[in-house]
Motif scaffolding. Structure first.
Motif, PDB file in Angstrom:
ATOM      1  N   MET A   1       0.850  -1.196   0.000  1.00  0.00           N
ATOM      2  CA  MET A   1       0.000   0.000   0.000  1.00  0.00           C
ATOM      3  C   MET A   1       0.886   1.246   0.000  1.00  0.00           C
ATOM      4  O   MET A   1       1.762   1.397   0.829  1.00  0.00           O
ATOM      5  N   THR A   2       0.711   2.123  -0.941  1.00  0.00           N
ATOM      6  CA  THR A   2       1.470   3.363  -1.003  1.00  0.00           C
ATOM      7  C   THR A   2       0.571   4.588  -0.926  1.00  0.00           C
ATOM      8  O   THR A   2       1.026   5.707  -1.077  1.00  0.00           O
ATOM      9  N   THR A   3      -0.727   4.387  -0.696  1.00  0.00           N
ATOM     10  CA  THR A   3      -1.663   5.510  -0.597  1.00  0.00           C
ATOM     11  C   THR A   3      -1.353   6.316   0.655  1.00  0.00           C
ATOM     12  O   THR A   3      -1.101   5.757   1.724  1.00  0.00           O
ATOM     13  N   ALA A   4      -1.349   7.632   0.560  1.00  0.00           N
ATOM     14  CA  ALA A   4      -1.098   8.482   1.714  1.00  0.00           C
ATOM     15  C   ALA A   4      -2.186   8.263   2.758  1.00  0.00           C
ATOM     16  O   ALA A   4      -3.368   8.099   2.428  1.00  0.00           O
ATOM     17  N   LYS A  21     -14.068   1.659   7.513  1.00  0.00           N
ATOM     18  CA  LYS A  21     -13.101   0.881   6.741  1.00  0.00           C
ATOM     19  C   LYS A  21     -13.243  -0.623   6.970  1.00  0.00           C
ATOM     20  O   LYS A  21     -13.142  -1.424   6.035  1.00  0.00           O
ATOM     21  N   ASP A 212       3.430   5.784   4.720  1.00  0.00           N
ATOM     22  CA  ASP A 212       2.682   4.727   4.041  1.00  0.00           C
ATOM     23  C   ASP A 212       2.522   3.480   4.897  1.00  0.00           C
ATOM     24  O   ASP A 212       1.860   2.523   4.510  1.00  0.00           O
ATOM     25  N   ASP A 215      -2.824   3.633   7.538  1.00  0.00           N
ATOM     26  CA  ASP A 215      -4.024   4.042   6.804  1.00  0.00           C
ATOM     27  C   ASP A 215      -4.598   5.325   7.382  1.00  0.00           C
ATOM     28  O   ASP A 215      -5.093   6.196   6.657  1.00  0.00           O
TER      29      ASP A 215
END
Length: 725
Positions: A1-4, A21, A212, A215
């Motif tokens: 996962m690389t989403t900010a 979530k 990262d 979440d």
């Protein structure tokens, strides 16, 4: 996962985001001890209390609680102290309700390690306890189905990029989060949440992660609170003697693991005494005839100073390691390259860089005689070459100097020595730790580390520290090389003559604390040729019916099985049990037991056929008495040694005086006859002596308003008078 990550400044909105979530079936994992996100878990718990449709399982270990006191004298004593030390720290609200037996039916709390004795009378928590080795905690959390994990973190911006430190608790997170991310790739709903608290020291190395990793991040200065500080415990005379005996087993240039509590602090104190005041240390050794009575000390340990120093490898980094660091003892650096570490161990190189460093690496097969580009990067990584050195067109570039990379040519060697070599090896670590808890000044010491010092302390995975299996941070061969002459020192409650240790529970099944990492370190000691497991043990305990030996013929529970017996240390000496036959094991343990119980233990051993009928315990081991120990202790206390609080004290002098009196009163009133005797002495008190009036003020007992309060005042004054005389 690389989403900010999504950053929230409101804890309720963060809880909303978690539920959005992953849903309302929440299995919430938190690290052991200090790293719990108190505001987040409190808000999540309150939400579950208010909404029965939420099912919340809290999975963790060692939930820290403010000290509680029984009503009466103890409460009057502890109330102001607790407020002073913990008043600004929020409670874990699930623990408050758990203590009241008020957890709602949709909330469950399960732990794999308790504060010692905290839940002996709580059947529900005894039932929910998970018995496991600390290294298997991640496995248990995965098996439990944890789908949300969270902890407090420290934050810094480095070159405009936010960086986070897992600080006190990378111990399980470093291994758990990657597993959860793999589950997430397969469609499972996962949430990894950070709660920023910049009171945490920003530890680097393995503990430093990018945004990262998470979440969700809860970040708001209003949620930052002082860290929970564990007060220094008094080191009693027997504790000091155990620590002194254990310190004789440490070997310079070796490795140390040490546990929490007064026995660990006593060991650290005596190690510093050995290093800083070696003449007096040796005087005590000679006075006690330790090497004469226990030859294993000469074989394994020493009485000299720590010239090369020690390396710390401990699941818990206690404050004692910082005291050792400041004393110049914790200074042996280890490296994450097995070849460099092996050469250091074999003293074929030192940390000072020279051409002989290159020669040793060539001889070891690490480097070719003609250097390549990848060799240059390796050499720069460990400080053997300066960072400015490069390679271009097959030649070394050092500023304006171009050098042929062939190491066999004398001219090239001279140029390399002049232009390329660094001064010292870089990347050395003096301490690997899994988690830390300690007094408040310990946290300040960590915050005050310079950047260069911080690099020498590596908070990391407990799976890396606690056993020898290959790990992404280092394989078994590297770990063995780093952990030379290891002394893995832990504490135990009881020990059987057969060689089994009782450290975590009772024979009726009640859990006192937990296995933690003790089994791992004991087993690891048996796998490393020059390592030893050392278990510290108080030889006896005081009970209402009188003293009882902690060394016994047998017991209906064990933590460490007898086939893993090694070294046991009491206030009376050192028992080396490794590779001994049963008769030798029994005798060695009787030698270090309290002499009031030696005849009974020896008779039991003979009756069982474990010791020859005609064996007589030598007279030199027949004088293990509290009276003789106290005489030795007082002799050296008069010389300024063996302070009960050598590393600071959170109690005031008034509180120390009152606390000593309360402890004495508690012991005397443990039996009915003792209680009646104390009350008889108390009713003789007509007035409070002037010298104790300030103590009565501290206890808010200057003007008792009823018969019970007057009796409590008289009892306390009576004991203060008794202790003075």
């Amino acid at each position: 996962m690389t989403t900010a990550p999504v950053i929230h400044n409101d804890v309720e909105k963060c809880v909303d985001a978690i539920i959005e979530k992953i849903g309302k079936d929440i299995k919430f994992g938190m690290p052991l001890g200090l790293g719990k996100p108190v505001h987040l878990v409190n808000a999540l718990y309150k939400r579950a209390k208010a909404d029965p449709s939420i099912k919340l399982v809290i999975a963790t270990a060692l939930s820290l609680e403010k000290p509680a006191a029984a009503p009466g004298l103890e409460s009057k004593f502890m109330g102001p102290f607790v407020e002073r030390l913990f008043g600004d720290i929020p409670d874990l609200e699930y623990m408050v309700d758990l203590r009241k037996k008020a957890l709602p039916p949709n909330v469950e709390v399960t732990e794999f390690f308790f504060k010692a004795g905290a839940f002996l009378k709580d059947d529900k928590q005894q039932q929910n306890y998970i018995c496991t080795n600390y290294t298997h905690a991640v496995r248990e959390l995965v098996a439990l189905g944890v789908n949300a994990v969270s902890q407090i973190v420290a934050k810094k911006e480095i070159n405009g990029v936010p960086r986070y430190s897992l600080s006190s608790n990378p111990d399980t997170s470093l291994d758990l989060v990657p597993i959860l991310r793999e589950q997430e790739k397969k469609g499972r709903k996962i949430a990894v949440i950070a709660e920023v608290n910049n009171n945490l020291p920003f530890m680097v190395n393995h503990a430093e992660v990018g945004e990262d990793e998470f979440d969700l991040i809860l970040e708001n200065p209003v949620y930052e609170y002082p860290l929970f500080g564990a007060p220094n415990m008094a080191i009693m005379p027997a504790d000091h003697m155990i620590g002194f005996n254990a310190s004789t087993l440490l070997r310079d240039n070796g490795t140390l693991q040490v546990g929490i509590g007064s026995l660990g602090s006593a060991l650290v104190y005596s190690a510093i005494l050995r290093h800083k005041n070696n003449a007096l240390y040796n005087e005590i050794m000679d006075d006690l005839k330790l090497e004469e009575r226990f030859p294993v000390i000469s074989e394994l340990g020493g009485r000299g100073t720590f010239e090369k120093g020690l390396y710390g490898c401990s699941e818990m980094m206690v404050d004692g390691f910082m005291h050792l660091y400041k004393a110049g003892i914790l200074k042996r650096e280890v490296f994450d390259n097995v070849d460099i570490q092996t050469l250091l161990n074999e003293e074929k190189i030192t940390q000072n860089v020279s051409l002989s460093t290159l020669d040793a690496l060539v001889e070891q097969g690490v480097l070719p005689t003609t250097l390549r580009a990848k060799d240059i990067e390796f050499l720069k990584q460990y400080g053997i070459f300066k960072r400015s050195v490069d390679m271009k067109g097959g030649c070394l570039l050092a500023g304006d100097q171009t050098i042929d990379p062939t190491l066999e040519d004398d001219n090239n060697r001279a140029l390399i020595a002049e232009h390329c070599l660094g001064d010292k090896l870089k990347g050395g670590i003096v301490m690997h730790g899994g988690f830390f808890i300690g007094p408040k000044d310990f946290y300040q010491d960590l915050r005050d580390l310079t950047p260069e010092e911080n690099e020498k302390f590596c908070m990391t995975s407990v799976k890396y520290i606690n056993h020898l299996f290959d790990h992404e941070f280092g394989d078994q061969k590297l770990k063995v090389a780093q952990r030379q002459d290891a002394r893995f020192i832990n504490s135990t409650m009881m020990y059987t003559l057969g060689g089994a240790a009782v450290s975590d529970g009772l024979e009726n099944g009640k859990v006192v604390s937990g296995v933690g990492g003790q089994y791992n370190f004991v087993a690891m000691a048996h796998e490393i040729d020059d390592a030893r497991s050392i278990l510290n043990l108080k030889s006896y305990r005081t009970t209402p019916s009188g003293p009882k030996s902690n060394i016994m013929m047998s017991y209906g529970h064990c933590t460490i099985p007898r086939h893993l017996r090694d070294i046991v240390v009491t206030e009376y000496g050192v028992a080396d049990l490794l590779s001994k036959n049963d008769q030798e094991v029994y005798i060695e343990l009787i030698k270090i037991s309290d002499s009031r119980f030696q005849d009974e233990l020896l008779s039991e051993a003979k009756a069982a056929g474990k010791v020859a009928k005609d064996y007589q315990l030598p007279d030199i081991y027949r004088h293990n008495t509290p009276e003789k120990l106290l005489a030795t202790y007082n002799k050296y206390k008069a010389k300024g040694l063996f302070d009960p609080f050598p590393f600071g004290c959170d109690f005031t002098q008034e509180e120390l005086q009152i606390g000593k009196a309360l402890k004495g009163l508690k012991a005397k009133t443990a039996t009915r006859s003792g209680l009646l005797k104390c009350m008889w002495e108390a009713i003789k008190i007509n007035m409070v002596p002037e010298e104790f009036s300030h103590l009565m003020d501290r206890m808010d007992m200057s003007d008792p308003s009823n018969f019970k309060a007057k009796l409590e005042q008289k009892l306390l004054v009576s004991e203060l008078i008794a202790q003075k005389t």
